[in-house]
Design a protein around this motif. Structure first.
Motif, short mmCIF file in Angstrom:
data_model
loop_
_atom_site.label_atom_id
_atom_site.label_comp_id
_atom_site.label_asym_id
_atom_site.label_seq_id
_atom_site.Cartn_x
_atom_site.Cartn_y
_atom_site.Cartn_z
N LEU A 165 -78.26 22.33 -73.08
CA LEU A 165 -77.91 23.70 -72.68
C LEU A 165 -78.05 23.83 -71.16
CD1 LEU A 165 -79.57 25.73 -75.57
CD2 LEU A 165 -77.25 24.82 -75.39
N CYS A 166 -77.05 23.32 -70.47
CA CYS A 166 -77.06 23.30 -69.00
C CYS A 166 -76.49 24.58 -68.40
CB CYS A 166 -76.28 22.09 -68.50
SG CYS A 166 -74.57 22.04 -69.08
N GLY A 167 -75.89 25.44 -69.23
CA GLY A 167 -75.26 26.65 -68.72
C GLY A 167 -73.80 26.44 -68.38
N LEU A 168 -73.06 27.54 -68.30
CA LEU A 168 -71.62 27.47 -68.06
C LEU A 168 -71.19 28.58 -67.11
CD1 LEU A 168 -68.73 26.39 -68.79
CD2 LEU A 168 -68.72 28.10 -70.61
N MET A 169 -70.52 28.19 -66.04
CA MET A 169 -69.93 29.14 -65.12
C MET A 169 -68.46 29.36 -65.51
SD MET A 169 -67.71 29.32 -62.25
CE MET A 169 -67.83 27.95 -61.11
N VAL A 170 -68.07 30.62 -65.58
CA VAL A 170 -66.67 30.98 -65.86
C VAL A 170 -66.20 31.92 -64.77
CG1 VAL A 170 -65.12 32.16 -67.46
CG2 VAL A 170 -66.94 30.71 -68.35
N ALA A 171 -65.03 31.66 -64.22
CA ALA A 171 -64.49 32.50 -63.15
C ALA A 171 -63.04 32.83 -63.43
CB ALA A 171 -64.60 31.77 -61.81
N VAL A 192 -59.86 35.96 -70.13
CA VAL A 192 -61.08 35.14 -70.19
C VAL A 192 -62.31 35.98 -69.84
CG1 VAL A 192 -62.30 33.17 -69.19
CG2 VAL A 192 -59.87 32.98 -69.77
N ILE A 193 -62.31 36.61 -68.68
CA ILE A 193 -63.47 37.40 -68.25
C ILE A 193 -63.68 38.59 -69.19
CG2 ILE A 193 -64.37 38.89 -66.43
CD1 ILE A 193 -64.65 35.92 -65.82
N LYS A 194 -62.62 39.23 -69.60
CA LYS A 194 -62.76 40.35 -70.54
C LYS A 194 -63.34 39.87 -71.87
CE LYS A 194 -59.15 43.11 -70.85
NZ LYS A 194 -57.72 43.51 -70.88
N LEU A 238 -63.91 29.74 -54.71
CA LEU A 238 -63.50 30.83 -55.58
C LEU A 238 -62.53 31.76 -54.88
CD1 LEU A 238 -67.08 31.52 -56.93
CD2 LEU A 238 -65.21 30.43 -58.17
N PRO A 239 -61.37 32.02 -55.49
CA PRO A 239 -60.39 32.91 -54.86
C PRO A 239 -60.94 34.32 -54.69
CG PRO A 239 -59.39 31.62 -56.62
CD PRO A 239 -60.86 31.41 -56.72
N GLU A 240 -60.45 34.98 -53.69
CA GLU A 240 -60.83 36.37 -53.44
C GLU A 240 -60.49 37.23 -54.64
OE1 GLU A 240 -62.65 39.18 -51.18
OE2 GLU A 240 -62.27 37.12 -50.50
N GLY A 241 -61.42 38.07 -55.05
CA GLY A 241 -61.17 38.98 -56.16
C GLY A 241 -61.54 38.44 -57.52
N PHE A 242 -61.92 37.15 -57.62
CA PHE A 242 -62.34 36.61 -58.91
C PHE A 242 -63.71 37.15 -59.29
CE2 PHE A 242 -60.11 32.49 -60.36
CZ PHE A 242 -58.87 33.08 -60.20
N GLU A 243 -63.92 37.33 -60.59
CA GLU A 243 -65.25 37.65 -61.11
C GLU A 243 -65.86 36.36 -61.66
OE1 GLU A 243 -67.34 40.32 -64.61
OE2 GLU A 243 -65.53 41.09 -63.61
N VAL A 244 -67.16 36.22 -61.47
CA VAL A 244 -67.85 35.00 -61.90
C VAL A 244 -68.96 35.38 -62.88
CG1 VAL A 244 -69.12 32.96 -61.16
CG2 VAL A 244 -67.37 33.95 -59.66
N THR A 245 -68.98 34.69 -64.02
CA THR A 245 -70.06 34.89 -64.98
C THR A 245 -70.76 33.55 -65.22
OG1 THR A 245 -68.68 34.43 -66.94
CG2 THR A 245 -68.77 36.72 -66.15
N PHE A 246 -72.01 33.65 -65.67
CA PHE A 246 -72.78 32.45 -66.01
C PHE A 246 -73.48 32.69 -67.35
CE2 PHE A 246 -76.67 29.84 -65.94
CZ PHE A 246 -76.09 28.59 -65.79
#
Length: 213
Positions: A87-93, A100-102, A132-140
């Motif tokens: 369980l290393c974690g996952l970044m999604v952008a 995807v983000i929704k 990361l492109p401008e305006g992207f949202e990032v979750t972890f």
């Protein structure tokens, strides 16, 4: 004379090895048949790793299944003595309005999946390999990670055998006969009869399913 079992499992990759294990664990007499070897390169479960995550953005209905899967992987680790889940974690952008983000946030809202939303500067600091492109949202998602997939197949097989399952390797099915009460299969060297069958044969399933009507 044919050998009788409760269930046949046809194909022993990621799905079949798991089905064989859980049937055997419940005390059923089961046979698994695999035309190749364990964790062979022709199937869908070959290679080193597969991702696992609870924030399954494709659809929230999958998430209870994933929550149950986490518990079962931990149980298998304990029974097999193998380290299978990292369980290393996952970044999604992605764009905030994107599916995807929704979907990640929907998993968070409906099922309480732990998700962090990161500011762009914090995300760049923690994940410097990404621009990361401008305006992207990032979750972890800290509880996401990966499975050592071939070790998982082997662990399921080892534990299934410990619970009394039988396996036949390197023998394709030569014939499959279905009657009102049983399923009968013949390989080059063996003849089996069962009350039920589970087909987890991947790309080879079409042939089995044709015979099963």
């Amino acid at each position: 004379m044919p050998v009788h079992v409760d269930y046949l499992v046809l194909g022993l990759g990621g799905m079949g090895s798991s089905a064989l294990y859980h049937l055997a664990r419940r005390g059923l007499k089961v046979l698994g048949v695999e035309q190749f070897g364990i964790a062979h390169y022709r199937g869908s479960s070959h290679g080193e790793t597969r991702i696992i995550r609870k924030a399954y953005f494709e659809h929230p209905d999958y998430i209870p299944l994933l929550q149950r899967a986490y518990t079962l992987w931990e149980d298998l680790e304990q029974e097999s003595g193998k380290s299978l889940l990292n369980l290393c974690g996952l970044m999604v952008a992605g764009p905030p309005e994107g599916d995807v983000i929704k979907g990640v946030h929907l998993a968070e809202e409906r099922h309480g999946v732990q998700v962090e939303t990161l500011e762009t500067a914090e995300a760049q600091r923690r994940f410097p390999g990404f621009q990361l492109p401008e305006g992207f949202e990032v979750t972890f998602e800290p509880e996401a990670g990966f499975l050592h997939v071939e070790d998982c197949v082997q662990a399921h097989m080892d534990c299934a055998l410990n619970h009394g399952a039988q396996i036949v390797l390197h023998e394709p099915i030569e014939s499959l006969l279905v009657t009102e009460t049983e399923i009968e299969i013949q390989t080059a060297n063996q003849h089996w009869v069962a009350e039920g069958v589970i087909v987890t044969a991947g790309a080879w399933a079409g042939e089995c399913l044709k015979d099963l009507q």
